[in-house]
Design a protein around this motif. Structure first.
Motif, PDB file in Angstrom:
ATOM      1  N   PRO A   1       0.830  -1.274  -0.120  1.00 33.44           N
ATOM      2  CA  PRO A   1      -0.091   0.245   0.150  1.00 33.44           C
ATOM      3  C   PRO A   1       0.732   1.106   0.035  1.00 33.44           C
ATOM      4  O   PRO A   1       0.461   2.319  -0.636  1.00 33.44           O
ATOM      5  CB  PRO A   1      -0.815  -0.018   1.161  1.00 33.44           C
ATOM      6  CG  PRO A   1      -0.866  -1.706   1.374  1.00 33.44           C
ATOM      7  CD  PRO A   1       0.267  -2.018   1.053  1.00 33.44           C
ATOM      8  N   PHE A   2       2.005   1.011   0.615  1.00 33.91           N
ATOM      9  CA  PHE A   2       2.954   2.424   0.706  1.00 33.91           C
ATOM     10  C   PHE A   2       3.173   2.980  -0.605  1.00 33.91           C
ATOM     11  O   PHE A   2       3.343   4.129  -1.058  1.00 33.91           O
ATOM     12  CB  PHE A   2       4.179   1.975   1.813  1.00 33.91           C
ATOM     13  CG  PHE A   2       5.280   2.781   1.572  1.00 33.91           C
ATOM     14  CD1 PHE A   2       5.239   4.222   1.871  1.00 33.91           C
ATOM     15  CD2 PHE A   2       6.478   2.468   0.703  1.00 33.91           C
ATOM     16  CE1 PHE A   2       6.168   5.209   1.651  1.00 33.91           C
ATOM     17  CE2 PHE A   2       7.576   3.490   0.804  1.00 33.91           C
ATOM     18  CZ  PHE A   2       7.324   4.844   1.167  1.00 33.91           C
TER      19      PHE A   2
ATOM     20  N   HIS B   1       1.655   2.440  -3.499  1.00 39.15           N
ATOM     21  CA  HIS B   1       0.594   3.054  -4.278  1.00 39.15           C
ATOM     22  C   HIS B   1       0.339   4.155  -3.840  1.00 39.15           C
ATOM     23  O   HIS B   1      -0.099   5.142  -4.518  1.00 39.15           O
ATOM     24  CB  HIS B   1      -0.664   1.884  -4.122  1.00 39.15           C
ATOM     25  CG  HIS B   1      -0.439   0.954  -4.661  1.00 39.15           C
ATOM     26  ND1 HIS B   1      -1.284   0.604  -6.023  1.00 39.15           N
ATOM     27  CD2 HIS B   1       0.215  -0.299  -4.644  1.00 39.15           C
ATOM     28  CE1 HIS B   1      -1.032  -0.570  -6.307  1.00 39.15           C
ATOM     29  NE2 HIS B   1      -0.275  -1.162  -5.807  1.00 39.15           N
ATOM     30  N   GLU B   2       0.488   4.429  -2.404  1.00 34.84           N
ATOM     31  CA  GLU B   2       0.081   5.962  -1.663  1.00 34.84           C
ATOM     32  C   GLU B   2       1.048   6.838  -2.333  1.00 34.84           C
ATOM     33  O   GLU B   2       0.563   7.974  -2.668  1.00 34.84           O
ATOM     34  CB  GLU B   2       0.250   5.715  -0.305  1.00 34.84           C
ATOM     35  CG  GLU B   2      -0.985   4.945   0.514  1.00 34.84           C
ATOM     36  CD  GLU B   2      -0.835   4.581   1.915  1.00 34.84           C
ATOM     37  OE1 GLU B   2       0.318   5.144   2.138  1.00 34.84           O
ATOM     38  OE2 GLU B   2      -1.282   3.746   2.565  1.00 34.84           O
ATOM     39  N   VAL B   3       2.338   6.543  -2.406  1.00 37.40           N
ATOM     40  CA  VAL B   3       3.195   7.455  -2.730  1.00 37.40           C
ATOM     41  C   VAL B   3       3.065   8.038  -4.390  1.00 37.40           C
ATOM     42  O   VAL B   3       2.978   9.187  -4.836  1.00 37.40           O
ATOM     43  CB  VAL B   3       4.681   6.951  -2.583  1.00 37.40           C
ATOM     44  CG1 VAL B   3       5.701   7.968  -3.432  1.00 37.40           C
ATOM     45  CG2 VAL B   3       5.073   6.822  -1.233  1.00 37.40           C
TER      46      VAL B   3
ATOM     47  N   ASN C   1       0.268   7.643  -5.998  1.00 35.62           N
ATOM     48  CA  ASN C   1      -1.187   8.165  -6.078  1.00 35.62           C
ATOM     49  C   ASN C   1      -0.950   9.716  -5.812  1.00 35.62           C
ATOM     50  O   ASN C   1      -1.573  10.606  -6.167  1.00 35.62           O
ATOM     51  CB  ASN C   1      -2.182   7.609  -5.341  1.00 35.62           C
ATOM     52  CG  ASN C   1      -2.678   6.349  -6.036  1.00 35.62           C
ATOM     53  OD1 ASN C   1      -2.989   6.343  -7.264  1.00 35.62           O
ATOM     54  ND2 ASN C   1      -2.937   5.350  -5.480  1.00 35.62           N
ATOM     55  N   TYR C   2      -0.262  10.062  -4.866  1.00 38.30           N
ATOM     56  CA  TYR C   2       0.013  11.071  -4.143  1.00 38.30           C
ATOM     57  C   TYR C   2       0.655  12.095  -5.365  1.00 38.30           C
ATOM     58  O   TYR C   2       0.282  13.388  -5.490  1.00 38.30           O
ATOM     59  CB  TYR C   2       0.905  11.489  -2.962  1.00 38.30           C
ATOM     60  CG  TYR C   2       1.360  12.640  -2.574  1.00 38.30           C
ATOM     61  CD1 TYR C   2       0.107  13.235  -1.991  1.00 38.30           C
ATOM     62  CD2 TYR C   2       2.370  13.197  -2.923  1.00 38.30           C
ATOM     63  CE1 TYR C   2       0.668  14.744  -1.168  1.00 38.30           C
ATOM     64  CE2 TYR C   2       2.712  14.649  -2.424  1.00 38.30           C
ATOM     65  CZ  TYR C   2       1.672  15.087  -1.557  1.00 38.30           C
ATOM     66  OH  TYR C   2       2.137  16.684  -1.223  1.00 38.30           O
TER      67      TYR C   2
ATOM     68  N   PRO D   1      -2.029  11.816  -8.696  1.00 37.13           N
ATOM     69  CA  PRO D   1      -3.389  11.670  -8.555  1.00 37.13           C
ATOM     70  C   PRO D   1      -4.549  11.337  -9.497  1.00 37.13           C
ATOM     71  O   PRO D   1      -5.545  10.470  -9.242  1.00 37.13           O
ATOM     72  CB  PRO D   1      -4.008  13.127  -7.684  1.00 37.13           C
ATOM     73  CG  PRO D   1      -3.207  13.987  -8.321  1.00 37.13           C
ATOM     74  CD  PRO D   1      -1.732  13.298  -8.894  1.00 37.13           C
TER      75      PRO D   1
END
Length: 204
Positions: free
Chosen positions: A113-114, A116-118, A120-121, A124
Motif C-alpha cells: 500500500p505504501f 501505491h500511496e506515494v 497516487n500522491y 492523483p
C-alpha cells in the motif's frame, strides 16, 4: 488472504508441498517478507514459477525485457523528469513508465500500500498498472539507474569545480601572484621577497 490463496494455488499445481509452506512460514516469522519470497529463498520453487502463479491469481501481468518492459535508458529518462524523487525510486526499487494511457510500475512488491500511496500522491489522476518482474531483472534496472545518477552527479560536481577555478583565476589577487611568479621565472630568480609597506609593497 492473498497468501492463503497463493499457497493453495501452488499446492494445486503441484509446485510445492505442505511441508514447504510450514518451513516458509517459519522463515517469514524470523526474517519477515512474503511467504512466496520465502519459498523462493528456500529453493522450494523457482521465481519464474512463483511469478506465473501470482500473475494468474492476481491478474497482474509479468513485465519482460524487450517486450512489455522499456529499456533501462528509457526508465531512467522518465525517472529524471518524474515528480517522485529519483533517489526514493532507487531506495524503494520502484520504476515507472507511461504506456497505453497507464502509469505502469514495477517494484519488488507491487502490492505494498505504501508504494501505491506515494505514486497516487504524485499522480492523483493517473491510472496505475502494476507489473510483476523477476528480482534479477529489477536489480539490473535499478543498478543501471543508480550508476547513471552517480555519473551525472560526478560530472555536475566536476563542472562546478571547474567554474570555481576559472573564477579564482580571474580574481585580481590571483592574477597578481601569477604575474609575480611568471617574472621570477623569467629572471631565473631563486627567491621571491615581499616587503609590505604602509601604502605599497615591494617585490624583490
Amino acid at each position: 488472504s492473498v497468501n492463503n490463496r497463493l499457497r493453495e494455488l501452488l499446492v494445486e499445481r503441484g509446485l510445492i508441498q505442505h511441508d514447504d509452506i510450514k518451513k516458509a512460514l517459519q522463515l517469514q516469522q524470523s526474517v519477515g517478507g512474503r511467504v512466496g519470497a520465502g519459498l523462493v529463498r528456500m529453493g522450494a520453487i523457482s521465481e519464474d514459477a512463483l511469478l506465473a502463479a501470482l500473475s494468474a491469481q492476481l491478474d497482474i501481468p509479468i513485465a519482460q525485457s524487450g517486450l512489455s518492459l522499456p529499456e533501462a535508458s528509457e526508465l531512467y529518462a522518465f525517472a529524471k523528469t518524474a515528480p517522485i524523487d529519483i533517489n526514493w525510486c532507487i531506495d524503494n526499487r520502484v520504476l515507472l513508465w507511461l504506456a497505453d494511457g497507464n502509469l505502469n510500475f514495477i517494484s519488488r512488491d507491487p502490492l505494498l500500500p505504501f508504494i501505491h500511496e506515494v505514486i497516487n500522491y504524485h499522480y492523483p489522476d493517473a491510472k496505475l498498472k502494476p507489473w510483476l518482474v523477476s528480482s534479477h531483472t529489477l536489480d539490473i534496472l535499478v543498478d543501471y539507474i543508480r550508476k547513471e545518477v552517480s555519473a551525472e552527479r560526478f560530472f555536475a560536481e566536476g563542472s562546478e569545480t571547474k567554474g570555481l577555478r576559472e573564477m579564482a583565476e580571474e580574481a585580481p589577487v590571483v592574477e597578481l601572484v601569477n604575474n609575480i611568479f611568471g617574472k621570477a621565472v623569467a629572471f631565473n630568480a631563486s627567491d621571491i621577497h615581499l616587503d609590505p609597506q604602509e601604502e605599497v609593497f615591494r617585490v624583490r
